[in-house]
Design an enzyme around this catalytic site. Sequence first.
Site, PDB file in Angstrom:
ATOM      1  N   SER A 108       0.717  -0.877  -0.010  1.00  0.00           N
ATOM      2  CA  SER A 108      -0.269  -0.061  -0.406  1.00  0.00           C
ATOM      3  C   SER A 108       1.129   0.900  -0.125  1.00  0.00           C
ATOM      4  CB  SER A 108      -0.851   0.031   1.320  1.00  0.00           C
ATOM      5  OG  SER A 108      -1.961   1.095   1.226  1.00  0.00           O
ATOM      6  N   ASP A 246     -10.042  -5.000  -4.438  1.00  0.00           N
ATOM      7  CA  ASP A 246      -8.499  -4.293  -3.584  1.00  0.00           C
ATOM      8  C   ASP A 246      -8.425  -2.416  -3.879  1.00  0.00           C
ATOM      9  OD1 ASP A 246      -6.172  -3.544  -2.616  1.00  0.00           O
ATOM     10  OD2 ASP A 246      -5.360  -4.923  -2.930  1.00  0.00           O
ATOM     11  N   HIS A 273      -8.276  -5.979  -0.225  1.00  0.00           N
ATOM     12  CA  HIS A 273      -6.884  -5.428  -0.376  1.00  0.00           C
ATOM     13  C   HIS A 273      -5.619  -5.954   1.320  1.00  0.00           C
ATOM     14  CE1 HIS A 273      -4.175  -1.624  -0.084  1.00  0.00           C
ATOM     15  NE2 HIS A 273      -4.302  -1.191   0.960  1.00  0.00           N
TER      16      HIS A 273
END
Length: 299
Positions: A108, A246, A273
Amino acid sequence: MWREIKPDETRTVTIDGGHKIVTYSFGSGDDVLFLVNGGPGLPCDYLREAHSCFVDQGFRVVAFDQLDCGASDRPNDPSLWTLTRHVWETEQVRQKLGLGKVHFLGHSWGGWQAVEYALTYPENLASLILSSTVADMPQLRAELDRLKAALGPEAVAMMQRHEAQGTFSHPEYVGAITVLNYRHVCRLQEAPASVMRSLSNWNMAPYTTVQGPNEFTYIGNIRHWSRLADLHRVEVPVLITVGQHDEQTPACALEMKLRLKHAELAVFPNSSHLPFYEDPALYYPVLQGFLERNRRTPR
């Protein structure tokens, strides 16, 4: 498969400028899996617990709490909350620990750092893992608008009104974000304990400054960042991983793959995610296979 493993070493390093960073090291292999987690402002518990199991494959696994979160110093200086400075911080940690070339896994926000790191310090990489991340904020923002649109036109209009007014804590806006978080951040009925530990100690000040008020509204200082045009400069092998649902979408992952010279892309159908928690039976063999193919030291 992920499981709780106690660090073999918890060490505090002092980076240039005097700030102290707390690091966690598992195992003692010559090949280092260097973890940089999401956030910003999020302690590394969730990512290190999900990947410390790679000690079983002979890797040394290293993670750290970034400045202003977890056990590291919290100077609370907004001038430090930029992508460029955090990449410098990551390099300081690598140097202070004497890690040599690393297999850099960025998840991320950590993946945005991974992209910048690969372009700034290419000589320090053995391989690169871009986990649920992007290299182009304008594309991501367009994709997030698409995900919001699935809530329906009335919900979108409501969200746009609150975003324009800055009323991000209004219950109806929070409700919409809660639905989006379940669809696109973590689809598990109950989040793992390590995720809850990280979330319970989240410093929202750097997060808001860099990103914005939530995972679906990018109004912070990162909002115009893009490195797509530079990805052709990355020479090391790259693994891109992404969940089918995601928030940092498969479309964004594909765009990175098309720009990279030596990239593999894995999409996990049952996750959003956090595929290492949501789809572990598929996630771990993919990452293990990539790391084994790109080891610096044969077993």
